[in-house]
Write a protein that holds these residues in place. Sequence first.
Motif, PDB file in Angstrom:
ATOM      1  N   GLY A  64       0.721  -1.215  -0.198  1.00  0.00           N
ATOM      2  CA  GLY A  64      -0.071   0.036   0.096  1.00  0.00           C
ATOM      3  C   GLY A  64       0.918   1.388   0.137  1.00  0.00           C
ATOM      4  N   ALA A  65       0.152   2.388   0.456  1.00  0.00           N
ATOM      5  CA  ALA A  65       0.640   3.756   0.229  1.00  0.00           C
ATOM      6  C   ALA A  65       1.811   3.846   1.238  1.00  0.00           C
ATOM      7  CB  ALA A  65      -0.221   4.716   0.499  1.00  0.00           C
ATOM      8  N   HIS A  66       1.972   3.281   2.120  1.00  0.00           N
ATOM      9  CA  HIS A  66       3.011   3.323   3.226  1.00  0.00           C
ATOM     10  C   HIS A  66       4.345   2.875   2.625  1.00  0.00           C
ATOM     11  CE1 HIS A  66       1.216   4.187   7.134  1.00  0.00           C
ATOM     12  NE2 HIS A  66       0.136   3.558   6.599  1.00  0.00           N
ATOM     13  N   SER A  67       4.222   1.800   1.613  1.00  0.00           N
ATOM     14  CA  SER A  67       5.497   1.289   1.039  1.00  0.00           C
ATOM     15  C   SER A  67       6.030   2.060   0.081  1.00  0.00           C
ATOM     16  CB  SER A  67       5.100  -0.205   0.546  1.00  0.00           C
ATOM     17  OG  SER A  67       4.287  -0.025  -0.450  1.00  0.00           O
ATOM     18  N   THR A  68       5.192   3.174  -0.578  1.00  0.00           N
ATOM     19  CA  THR A  68       5.914   4.161  -1.435  1.00  0.00           C
ATOM     20  C   THR A  68       6.237   5.295  -1.055  1.00  0.00           C
ATOM     21  OG1 THR A  68       3.432   5.289  -1.852  1.00  0.00           O
ATOM     22  CG2 THR A  68       4.060   3.218  -3.182  1.00  0.00           C
ATOM     23  N   GLY A  69       6.065   5.568   0.436  1.00  0.00           N
ATOM     24  CA  GLY A  69       6.553   6.801   1.082  1.00  0.00           C
ATOM     25  C   GLY A  69       5.750   8.000   1.019  1.00  0.00           C
ATOM     26  N   PHE A  93      -4.698  16.084   0.981  1.00  0.00           N
ATOM     27  CA  PHE A  93      -4.453  14.603   1.522  1.00  0.00           C
ATOM     28  C   PHE A  93      -5.597  13.920   0.750  1.00  0.00           C
ATOM     29  CE2 PHE A  93      -1.269  16.305   4.588  1.00  0.00           C
ATOM     30  CZ  PHE A  93      -0.521  15.320   4.314  1.00  0.00           C
ATOM     31  N   THR A  94      -5.769  12.734  -0.003  1.00  0.00           N
ATOM     32  CA  THR A  94      -6.632  11.860  -0.744  1.00  0.00           C
ATOM     33  C   THR A  94      -7.061  10.897  -0.234  1.00  0.00           C
ATOM     34  OG1 THR A  94      -4.891  10.980  -2.211  1.00  0.00           O
ATOM     35  CG2 THR A  94      -6.060  13.402  -2.713  1.00  0.00           C
ATOM     36  N   GLY A  95      -6.304  10.080   0.737  1.00  0.00           N
ATOM     37  CA  GLY A  95      -6.698   8.883   1.489  1.00  0.00           C
ATOM     38  C   GLY A  95      -6.617   9.158   2.796  1.00  0.00           C
ATOM     39  N   ILE A  96      -7.602   9.086   3.585  1.00  0.00           N
ATOM     40  CA  ILE A  96      -7.934   9.534   5.113  1.00  0.00           C
ATOM     41  C   ILE A  96      -8.445   7.951   5.574  1.00  0.00           C
ATOM     42  CG2 ILE A  96      -9.036  10.745   6.713  1.00  0.00           C
ATOM     43  CD1 ILE A  96      -8.936  12.976   4.695  1.00  0.00           C
ATOM     44  N   ASP A 110      -2.802   9.852   3.309  1.00  0.00           N
ATOM     45  CA  ASP A 110      -1.940   9.572   2.173  1.00  0.00           C
ATOM     46  C   ASP A 110      -2.430  10.550   1.123  1.00  0.00           C
ATOM     47  OD1 ASP A 110      -3.632   8.294   0.114  1.00  0.00           O
ATOM     48  OD2 ASP A 110      -3.826   6.825   1.505  1.00  0.00           O
ATOM     49  N   ASP A 111      -1.496  10.656   0.061  1.00  0.00           N
ATOM     50  CA  ASP A 111      -1.718  11.712  -1.049  1.00  0.00           C
ATOM     51  C   ASP A 111      -1.672  10.788  -2.349  1.00  0.00           C
ATOM     52  OD1 ASP A 111       1.065  11.438  -1.240  1.00  0.00           O
ATOM     53  OD2 ASP A 111       1.494  13.394  -1.237  1.00  0.00           O
ATOM     54  N   LEU A 112      -2.001   9.766  -2.488  1.00  0.00           N
ATOM     55  CA  LEU A 112      -2.083   8.688  -3.966  1.00  0.00           C
ATOM     56  C   LEU A 112      -3.026   9.654  -4.728  1.00  0.00           C
ATOM     57  CD1 LEU A 112      -1.878   5.185  -2.713  1.00  0.00           C
ATOM     58  CD2 LEU A 112      -0.008   6.717  -3.181  1.00  0.00           C
ATOM     59  N   SER A 113      -3.006   9.255  -5.672  1.00  0.00           N
ATOM     60  CA  SER A 113      -3.842   9.979  -6.717  1.00  0.00           C
ATOM     61  C   SER A 113      -4.666   8.710  -7.507  1.00  0.00           C
ATOM     62  CB  SER A 113      -3.047  10.596  -7.929  1.00  0.00           C
ATOM     63  OG  SER A 113      -2.214   9.941  -8.805  1.00  0.00           O
ATOM     64  N   HIS A 114      -5.763   9.333  -7.873  1.00  0.00           N
ATOM     65  CA  HIS A 114      -6.713   8.399  -8.729  1.00  0.00           C
ATOM     66  C   HIS A 114      -6.071   7.891  -9.975  1.00  0.00           C
ATOM     67  CE1 HIS A 114     -10.388   6.933  -9.561  1.00  0.00           C
ATOM     68  NE2 HIS A 114     -10.456   7.171 -10.977  1.00  0.00           N
ATOM     69  N   HIS A 118      -5.611   4.188  -7.895  1.00  0.00           N
ATOM     70  CA  HIS A 118      -6.372   4.047  -6.508  1.00  0.00           C
ATOM     71  C   HIS A 118      -7.539   5.110  -6.576  1.00  0.00           C
ATOM     72  CE1 HIS A 118      -3.079   2.376  -4.489  1.00  0.00           C
ATOM     73  NE2 HIS A 118      -2.189   3.378  -5.393  1.00  0.00           N
ATOM     74  N   LEU A 119      -8.857   4.437  -5.835  1.00  0.00           N
ATOM     75  CA  LEU A 119      -9.825   5.338  -5.927  1.00  0.00           C
ATOM     76  C   LEU A 119      -9.653   6.433  -4.963  1.00  0.00           C
ATOM     77  CD1 LEU A 119     -12.701   2.759  -5.666  1.00  0.00           C
ATOM     78  CD2 LEU A 119     -12.126   3.953  -7.596  1.00  0.00           C
ATOM     79  N   ARG A 120      -9.603   7.738  -5.436  1.00  0.00           N
ATOM     80  CA  ARG A 120      -9.260   8.829  -4.680  1.00  0.00           C
ATOM     81  C   ARG A 120     -10.137  10.070  -5.313  1.00  0.00           C
ATOM     82  NH1 ARG A 120      -7.337   5.585  -1.769  1.00  0.00           N
ATOM     83  NH2 ARG A 120      -5.222   5.720  -1.097  1.00  0.00           N
ATOM     84  N   PRO A 121     -10.537  11.050  -4.195  1.00  0.00           N
ATOM     85  CA  PRO A 121     -10.314  10.875  -2.902  1.00  0.00           C
ATOM     86  C   PRO A 121     -11.248   9.772  -2.031  1.00  0.00           C
ATOM     87  CG  PRO A 121     -11.794  12.924  -3.427  1.00  0.00           C
ATOM     88  CD  PRO A 121     -11.191  12.109  -4.605  1.00  0.00           C
ATOM     89  N   TRP A 122     -10.611   9.407  -1.015  1.00  0.00           N
ATOM     90  CA  TRP A 122     -11.248   8.259  -0.378  1.00  0.00           C
ATOM     91  C   TRP A 122     -11.308   8.449   1.037  1.00  0.00           C
ATOM     92  CZ3 TRP A 122     -14.283   5.008  -3.134  1.00  0.00           C
ATOM     93  CH2 TRP A 122     -14.833   4.220  -2.437  1.00  0.00           C
TER      94      TRP A 122
END
Length: 126
Positions: A64-69, A93-96, A110-114, A118-122
């Motif tokens: 997941g997002a943690h593994s990408t920093g 932030f797009t993932g809460i 997290d701040d991953l993008s769609h 990833h489904l974002r915002p989420w």
Amino acid sequence: MNWQSFPNFSATEFQCKHTGKLRMDDMFMARLQALRTDYGKPMVISSGYRDATHPIEAKKVEPGAHSTGHACDVAVRGGDAIELIALAVKHGFTGIGVQQKGSGRFIHLDDLSHSQGHLRPWVWSY
């Protein structure tokens, strides 16, 4: 990474608790520092970078997002959690993720993008 750019955080609090590796994204950390400045209170990081071999990440189909920093968990509860969530949205932030029961209460950010698949915002709860 120049940790002096993030005066409210230290590298050690973001290191993988399994491997000791540290690969936080500069832009994520800049966003987090801006959030912290606006929040105006200490933020206890309960989880930062997680290597793909970390037991939590290894259980997932895809790390997941943690593994990408691009993610961290902040130990917070009650009214402070609500304030942190509102400011996280303001700062992009797009993932809460919300864990507010039991003794290990935290907010995942997290701040991953769609566009990264990833489904974002989420927003979700644990």
